[in-house]
Design a protein around this motif. Sequence first.
Motif, short mmCIF file in Angstrom:
data_model
loop_
_atom_site.label_atom_id
_atom_site.label_comp_id
_atom_site.label_asym_id
_atom_site.label_seq_id
_atom_site.Cartn_x
_atom_site.Cartn_y
_atom_site.Cartn_z
N SER A 159 43.29 45.76 33.50
CA SER A 159 42.49 45.24 33.29
C SER A 159 41.27 45.64 32.60
O SER A 159 40.71 44.54 32.26
N GLY A 195 42.82 41.07 38.95
CA GLY A 195 43.75 41.13 39.30
C GLY A 195 45.53 41.54 38.45
O GLY A 195 46.19 41.38 38.99
N ASP A 205 40.00 46.78 46.13
CA ASP A 205 40.84 46.95 45.51
C ASP A 205 41.47 46.04 44.63
O ASP A 205 41.38 45.30 44.07
N HIS A 206 42.40 45.47 45.38
CA HIS A 206 43.37 45.37 44.77
C HIS A 206 42.63 43.20 43.98
O HIS A 206 42.63 42.97 45.34
N CYS A 207 42.37 42.54 43.42
CA CYS A 207 41.80 41.30 43.32
C CYS A 207 40.63 41.25 43.76
O CYS A 207 40.02 40.30 43.83
N SER A 224 50.56 48.37 34.56
CA SER A 224 51.17 48.24 36.20
C SER A 224 52.72 48.10 35.72
O SER A 224 53.56 48.64 36.82
N THR A 236 43.95 49.54 37.93
CA THR A 236 43.12 49.06 37.20
C THR A 236 42.95 48.98 35.38
O THR A 236 41.76 47.98 35.21
N ASN A 281 38.56 42.18 39.29
CA ASN A 281 39.58 43.32 39.62
C ASN A 281 38.61 44.12 40.55
O ASN A 281 37.55 44.13 40.83
N ASP A 329 42.46 49.14 42.77
CA ASP A 329 43.87 48.58 43.13
C ASP A 329 44.94 49.08 43.21
O ASP A 329 45.47 50.54 42.89
N THR A 330 44.96 49.35 44.27
CA THR A 330 46.33 50.06 44.78
C THR A 330 47.77 49.78 44.23
O THR A 330 48.72 50.13 44.83
N SER A 337 46.83 38.22 40.84
CA SER A 337 47.41 39.43 40.73
C SER A 337 48.87 39.00 39.46
O SER A 337 48.18 39.21 38.34
#
Length: 454
Positions: free
Chosen positions: A397, A326, A416-418, A332, A394, A385, A389-390, A303
């Motif tokens: 990545s 992630g 989703d995330h990670c 981001s 994404t 990832n 991803d919420t 993350s």
Amino acid sequence: MRSLPELGKQVMVSARALTHTTERVAQRAGVAPFLPRLFADRFTYLGGIPIEEFRAQLAGCRSFDDARWAGHWEGFADEHLALADAALLRLDGPRAERLADPNATVDLRELGELLAPAVTILADRGTVADPAAVARFCAEHPEATDAAIALDELIKALVYEFVAAWPGWTPRRLRAYERSHRLCEVLTLALAPAMGVTIEVVRIPVGDGEQVRGMLVLPAGSATPAPAALVTTGLEGTIAELLIPMLTQRDSGIGLLVMEMPGTYSYRRPLSAASQQVYTKVIDFLAAEPRIDADRIGMVGFSFGGYWSTRMAAVDDRLKVAVSNGPLAHRSFGGRNSIGLPEIMVSTLAATTGARSSLELSGKLAKLSLAQHYRDITIPILVINGTHDTLAATQDSIDIAAHAPHGVLALYAGDDHCAMGHAPLWSELTTQFLREHLPASSPTVESEAKVTNR
């Protein structure tokens, strides 16, 4: 692409964050709508807690207020400590509360001997702990039933203290964090011999009166310096969250130093680009440790920690390989990605960075952009990832892997995330990638000659 219902919910969450009315709504409807989508998965995976049980507990939580939030989750931690206590009593062991008390002394050797018959409950828990694993173990090893129950209940107590601590910064949460961390230290240190590894608590001075508190895991009995990876959490992550799942890869021959990201929990100074020096100091420590091969050091980040593994891969030539799971990197940190970010996460980001307003927070995050660093990553880097991803973009990545000369992308469809839904897969992939680029040993001149003569 976000669906209309999903977008509507995200707009509602953002509106409550902007108007500071999240708590008012949470007291009526509960906290669940204002938590990250993966909140329940994160803790049930670590604790081996049935997901429906945890969701029912979550539905009963009606406030983010420090005392009410922490008190709600500490109640469940206390229940598991009581179950652990009963099993420890039957083993003539120490009181469970003593194990959770950061100020109490514990005979780690005695505890390790008591729990060693069930060490697999900790050592082989993996990235997604199976709620049925303990029952199966007890059916197969009835003589170790109390050890298995005690160990599993202590881990569950650790996890609920972690939930109580989330996402840090307030007094009651920080108290829960210290209890969770204490249980992690006690259990891993006590059972290290049974797991065939050496585990130590390290404190690394990083300047301005700050210290990195980490857990160093090394292969036991190695005759030569071992390769090692620096592993870092993200925002409001803890050492236990990464260390316990990674124990299942303990036979890889690679040492680990697990630490928490600067700006969270036990750190006093806010996170900024200057926090790079914290990681530099930790890599200094690894390079100077005689049991570690300074020419075979890598880094793994999850993350927001993936931001740091990416950044350090670009700026520190002592790293030979990196894994970013992630990562936040550029997109981001933009305003578009903040839509749907719960107020509790906004306030945590503000506390982490030292921002006093939303505008200042946006400015501080924008300064963290790594877009200009991607092509400076000359070492192999594995980027992991999910496609949906919420929490982070994404595309970050994808961009890292596409622009880094030796980037490799593992993107899991629909996750989703990670890529938490594929955790067992990327856990093995991460270890394989590290082993490929941090070989377990370097051949000597004599051995090279023997190979040539063949």
